[in-house]
Design an enzyme around this catalytic site. Sequence first.
Site, short mmCIF file in Angstrom:
data_model
loop_
_atom_site.label_atom_id
_atom_site.label_comp_id
_atom_site.label_asym_id
_atom_site.label_seq_id
_atom_site.Cartn_x
_atom_site.Cartn_y
_atom_site.Cartn_z
N ASP A 98 128.74 64.62 26.82
CA ASP A 98 126.53 64.47 26.62
C ASP A 98 127.07 62.80 27.80
O ASP A 98 128.30 62.13 27.35
CB ASP A 98 126.87 64.02 25.10
CG ASP A 98 125.30 63.73 25.02
OD1 ASP A 98 124.56 63.80 26.03
OD2 ASP A 98 125.54 62.57 23.84
N ASP A 100 124.37 60.46 28.61
CA ASP A 100 123.20 59.68 27.26
C ASP A 100 122.25 58.69 28.09
O ASP A 100 122.94 58.03 28.71
CB ASP A 100 123.42 59.59 26.04
CG ASP A 100 121.95 59.22 25.69
OD1 ASP A 100 120.92 58.64 26.22
OD2 ASP A 100 121.74 59.26 24.04
N ASP A 266 129.48 59.98 26.47
CA ASP A 266 129.68 59.33 25.57
C ASP A 266 130.85 60.27 24.03
O ASP A 266 131.00 61.05 24.57
CB ASP A 266 128.32 60.19 24.59
CG ASP A 266 128.26 59.53 23.57
OD1 ASP A 266 129.20 58.76 22.59
OD2 ASP A 266 127.37 60.33 22.30
#
Lengths: 360, 404
Positions: A98, A100, A266
């Site tokens: 991920d 972000d 992440d």
Amino acid sequence: MDDMTKLYLQRKFSEYYAENDLFIPRNMEKREWAFVAISSLPDFVMQRHMGFESTMELRAQILSNPPAHIYYSSALYNNPNAEKMEDKGWIGAELIFDIDADHISGRGNKLQRAKKEIMKLYDILENRFGVEKMEIVFSGSRGYHIHVLDEGFMKLGSAERREIVEFLTLSDYRITGFDGRLEEVYGCIAEVLRKAVRSGKLEELLRRHGIGGKQKARIIEAFSDEGVFYRIRNGDFAFLGKGKRVENFVNFLIKACARKISVEVDAPVTGDIKRLIRLPNSLHGKTGFVAKLLSYDELESFDPFSDALAFGEEEVKVMVKRKEKFKMNGEVYELLPGNAKLPECAAIFLMCRGAAIYGH
Amino acid sequence: MKSSKPLKPLLPLLPYLSRFPFLKVSGRLFELEYGSIENFLTSQKSFDVEARQLGFKIVESVLKDEKFPSDAIKQIELSFFCEVCETRGCREACKKGAMSFSWNYMLCDMCGECFLRCDYSVSDELYFRLKTIAKLNVAAYLYSRILVSLMDERARRRYAVREARRYREIMDESDATLMIFASDFGLKAKIEENVNLHVSDYLKAACRIRSKEWKLVNRKLKKGYVELTRKDFLRIVEELLRTRLAERVMITPTITPTPEINRNLAELIPISEARFVEIELGEFDAECLPPCMKKILSDLQAGLNVPHSARFAITSFLLNIGLSVDEVISLFSSAPDFDVEKTRYQVEHIAGARGTEYTAPACDTMLSYHNCYRNDSCRGINHPVNYYRRCKKASKTSKGNKKR
């Protein structure tokens, strides 16, 4: 969120799911599914531990109660609908990354930077990890995901996955060996210094780090020999001489290059082997955007505000609740509180974000 | 299927089994020779009695921290007959295509089916000698596994660490040995001058080795493979072996311990327990909390927004160092958002009231969740509980000194 807005969103989301094919992950029957119903908004009530045997069953569930968010587990389970995690019978899980935009450090357009990070990640996964099958997905909001589907990574535990994260983020303080990514760091330093020499900026760079006088002259002299780059590539900085300032200079170079080659994923997402992830091509209830499955080539020019829109231009009456400014589909919107007629896509975007309500 | 030559079941593997009885294929030899575990455990033949005694001695030496005399186990020179064999009566036995032209260790999972049909010609005498030695070592190994399987986890863990290391010391770096290990442990490995091991296999072992050179970030990784020296590859095997040896043998529940086993256990358990006298952690001492836990606790008490992962960490930590559920709750009670019922439910859950008892996260995990606040006092620590334990031990001795 008021009832009229909810009813409207339910109708529109339902239309979207009726008109578009669902993305069905492989082994769908071994996955846990979870939904947040529009009716529960603005609270985030997740209905989870659900299992579906077929696409039809899943579709029926979604159409009967259109969700604001649809998730499935990256993991495969023997009993996906068991209530307790330990009863589910974990079989394996895809490797998930991920990125972000809100977690990216530094300046600049963060969504754009997130795309750069995801491309860097894709290349590392392909070239270093030999990954053959992966999906790139726009999160529907502020980030991007990569799902690695290769069988070889399915069985990895949490600790193993965190090692991969460290490889990517270079966050650990234990990076030492020459064999691993430090080699890349030194390679990057050599390039940085070569550029500095070519563009005549070396002297300024040294001065900025407080290196002057004879030492500076000696260093500049050293760079007239091409062999110095070979030494740098091997992590040999002895030619710079000694002292606190040189030490700081080298550390500055290492840090800058480590940042350049690292990928800001992440960590907890990748480390979690029982994670629920958003269904690709489903709608994100906080934006109304499609969490679009993307190819590597589409990524470069992808702009969620024109490429992830699910709804069209038909006019809708809304009451805008606060000042909003955004650009969508080439149109710039500068809105003040009050009644407005907006194209569906913009209206739904605002309603999902709680910045407008339906009708006036 | 008729065979023109007399079969020499498992022949090529016998030298390896004698040295590495932990190979999965040892089960084949055992089955061939004994039929069942019970037959072996109850046999009064002097050979079998000797094998069991050897197994007992292995466990005893582990628990007493003594070096197991290497001459106590008879060894055979390692050589792999398949490398020179041309008859290949085994070929048809393999459905995986691992035995076509030559042995393809990448396709082989060491089921042993083909090796049972070996018809390579060696003298009956040599075959018998090889088999006897292999059988003795396999039986002793199995008996030692049964004994530790009936003991507690600490004994088993100790056995696994020590024995994996002992085996590692007698591993050679020949192609055949490496290939056999790759097949036996199901590793995707390309064995050339160096060994290219698939990153997922590498990680399974390496993430449990603490020293920094084993971090993936410090390794040559290309197209999914980590390049290792042969020596490093064997270190990986040692780690995987350790995991294998720490497991309970599957058959344990069906074995009724023989009087001999009970006698052996009565001797071994006290040795084991004497080794692991728990360090008494005693009274809770907030001064000894590691920086991470101090930070979380003070944030909680100050009513700051503490992430879920940190709440879990502090709770499991406090429980691990011996606080009761009530004591933990009372530590949290000064928090402004304190809710007795909710807190009790969560603390009890972590304490194991609902099935699983949780262990506090290790430093690595704390770090990845951004809950680590390490400073110099953390040097050499890999787990918050060890920090606390070390500090308690130090403060105890220093207090003792003051009294004097």
